[in-house]
Design an enzyme around this catalytic site. Sequence first.
Site, PDB file in Angstrom:
ATOM      1  N   ARG A  72       0.837  -1.212   0.000  1.00 20.34           N
ATOM      2  CA  ARG A  72       0.000   0.000   0.000  1.00 20.34           C
ATOM      3  C   ARG A  72       0.866   1.253   0.000  1.00 20.34           C
ATOM      4  O   ARG A  72       0.528   2.251  -0.653  1.00 20.34           O
ATOM      5  CB  ARG A  72      -0.953  -0.003   1.196  1.00 20.34           C
ATOM      6  CG  ARG A  72      -1.935   1.162   1.142  1.00 20.34           C
ATOM      7  CD  ARG A  72      -3.026   1.052   2.179  1.00 20.34           C
ATOM      8  NE  ARG A  72      -2.499   1.151   3.526  1.00 20.34           N
ATOM      9  CZ  ARG A  72      -3.220   0.922   4.623  1.00 20.34           C
ATOM     10  NH1 ARG A  72      -4.488   0.590   4.521  1.00 20.34           N
ATOM     11  NH2 ARG A  72      -2.674   1.033   5.818  1.00 20.34           N
ATOM     12  N   LYS A  77      -2.433   6.802   1.352  1.00 20.86           N
ATOM     13  CA  LYS A  77      -2.241   7.258   2.737  1.00 20.86           C
ATOM     14  C   LYS A  77      -1.329   8.484   2.679  1.00 20.86           C
ATOM     15  O   LYS A  77      -0.160   8.465   3.079  1.00 20.86           O
ATOM     16  CB  LYS A  77      -1.658   6.134   3.597  1.00 20.86           C
ATOM     17  CG  LYS A  77      -2.295   6.077   4.975  1.00 20.86           C
ATOM     18  CD  LYS A  77      -2.030   4.778   5.662  1.00 20.86           C
ATOM     19  CE  LYS A  77      -2.104   4.904   7.170  1.00 20.86           C
ATOM     20  NZ  LYS A  77      -3.355   5.358   7.730  1.00 20.86           N
ATOM     21  N   GLU A 104     -16.024   6.771   4.910  1.00 22.54           N
ATOM     22  CA  GLU A 104     -15.329   6.095   6.007  1.00 22.54           C
ATOM     23  C   GLU A 104     -15.339   6.971   7.245  1.00 22.54           C
ATOM     24  O   GLU A 104     -15.812   8.108   7.226  1.00 22.54           O
ATOM     25  CB  GLU A 104     -13.915   5.702   5.608  1.00 22.54           C
ATOM     26  CG  GLU A 104     -13.037   6.821   5.131  1.00 22.54           C
ATOM     27  CD  GLU A 104     -11.694   6.308   4.607  1.00 22.54           C
ATOM     28  OE1 GLU A 104     -11.076   5.498   5.297  1.00 22.54           O
ATOM     29  OE2 GLU A 104     -11.282   6.739   3.530  1.00 22.54           O
TER      30      GLU A 104
HETATM   31  N1  PLP Z   1      -9.158   4.741   6.759  1.00 25.84           N
HETATM   32  C1  PLP Z   1      -8.304   5.696   7.168  1.00 25.84           C
HETATM   33  C2  PLP Z   1      -8.553   7.083   6.754  1.00 25.84           C
HETATM   34  C3  PLP Z   1      -7.194   5.344   7.954  1.00 25.84           C
HETATM   35  O1  PLP Z   1      -6.340   6.280   8.372  1.00 25.84           O
HETATM   36  C4  PLP Z   1      -7.000   3.997   8.323  1.00 25.84           C
HETATM   37  C5  PLP Z   1      -5.851   3.612   9.133  1.00 25.84           C
HETATM   38  O2  PLP Z   1      -4.838   3.221   8.649  1.00 25.84           O
HETATM   39  C6  PLP Z   1      -7.915   3.037   7.857  1.00 25.84           C
HETATM   40  C7  PLP Z   1      -8.981   3.456   7.093  1.00 25.84           C
HETATM   41  C8  PLP Z   1      -7.741   1.586   8.187  1.00 25.84           C
HETATM   42  O3  PLP Z   1      -6.691   0.997   7.468  1.00 25.84           O
HETATM   43  P1  PLP Z   1      -5.891  -0.239   8.044  1.00 25.84           P
HETATM   44  O4  PLP Z   1      -6.895  -1.263   8.424  1.00 25.84           O
HETATM   45  O5  PLP Z   1      -5.028  -0.690   6.937  1.00 25.84           O
HETATM   46  O6  PLP Z   1      -5.124   0.255   9.206  1.00 25.84           O
HETATM   47  C1  COI Z   2      -3.811   3.571  11.630  1.00 24.16           C
HETATM   48  O1  COI Z   2      -4.820   2.946  11.943  1.00 24.16           O
HETATM   49  O2  COI Z   2      -2.708   3.055  11.577  1.00 24.16           O
HETATM   50  C2  COI Z   2      -3.871   4.968  11.272  1.00 24.16           C
HETATM   51  O3  COI Z   2      -3.110   5.378  10.482  1.00 24.16           O
HETATM   52  C3  COI Z   2      -4.852   5.800  11.934  1.00 24.16           C
HETATM   53  C4  COI Z   2      -4.299   7.107  12.484  1.00 24.16           C
HETATM   54  C5  COI Z   2      -3.512   6.954  13.720  1.00 24.16           C
HETATM   55  C6  COI Z   2      -3.686   7.988  11.471  1.00 24.16           C
END
Ligand code: PLP
Ligand code: COI
Length: 338
Positions: free
Chosen positions: A81, A183, A219
């Site tokens: 990612r 991200k 989200e």
């Molecule tokens: N959506 C956003 C905006 C986030 O910052 C995160 C955190 O990383 C997620 C979703 C969830 O992603 P993940 O499950 O890969 O941590």
């Molecule tokens: C995560 O879940 O790792 C995120 O990035 C969320 C936040 C702390 C930015």
Amino acid sequence: MVDINWDELGFDFIPTDKMFISKADASGNYDEGKVVPFGNIELSPAACVLNYGQGVFEGMKAQRTKDGKIVLFRPLENGKRMKESAERLAIPPYDPEKFVEAVKATVLANKDYIPPYKKGSLYIRPILFGSGAILGVAPSPEYTFIVFVVPVGPYYKEGFNPIKLEIIKNYHRAAPKGTGAAKAIGNYAGSLVPGKLTKSKGFAQEVYLDAKNEKYIEEVGTANFFCVVDGVLLTPRLTGSILPGITRKSVIQLAKDKLGMTVEEKDIPYEETFKSSEAFCTGTAAVITPIGSITFEEKEYIFNDFKVGPVTQKLYDLLVGIQRMEIDDSYNWVEVVK
Ligand code: PLP
Ligand code: COI
């Protein structure tokens, strides 16, 4: 040993011992990289990241199993990612396999900061940004990749207890064809004002609607959204403006394979969520956090009497059980760091 009260960990910055750093020229020839003492870095005021926001990051966790092993959850997914996020921002990508090696090296170099079993995790924060000086709006002539770590407890002060969310209409997180699926650091800067407004009203976080129709759930501030309606698990489809969460992807698979549920990834009109029998959000920091209610235009819709729902509980037990190597991991999602 380090002087940390493991029972009081929240989600706050705590400096640790070491970090990993690697640099590249404009064409992305990253040097081998090395683990160095954690500390400040020097940047030109003209650094591309400071002026034009050319930066991406990742979030992942290392934790201890009952028998003391150090484990990571699907680290290569984060590496992939980060590569996709980097490409969206014209950053030469860091190789995903090397990303995993860098993460492991940083975790091992900070072993003493990994909370004991069930006391929290070591949050891992890889960052990649344009560190070169530039004036015109163009990709940076130099890049820096860093991995640092911080011991953390629960992201929401509620822990594994239902939180209150608010659907907001005055702000969007991301737009079609924008950077929402990456991200990208700037996505988070834009969420600070709506996040602050929502929190000042007593909500844990904001829920965004899609920018085009202002109708579909996108989200939660820092997590993906799920709800159960008529026994079907619903989550917004990945439209390009939603972050493709690794926890989201894992939960979809667990719900289908282990709970035999029908899972629909689709456009969810916000009104449809009001009928949910339960709802939750997913993320590395959030893990699986139950949603007790959603407020829209001052009206609160409560799910399952503000109690953790059965699907949420089962998915949480499965996910966390796999992450801690207490449930058979037929997917090979967990990696032991040695
Ligand atoms: N959506 C956003 C905006 C986030 O910052 C995160 C955190 O990383 C997620 C979703 C969830 O992603 P993940 O499950 O890969 O941590
Ligand atoms: C995560 O879940 O790792 C995120 O990035 C969320 C936040 C702390 C930015």
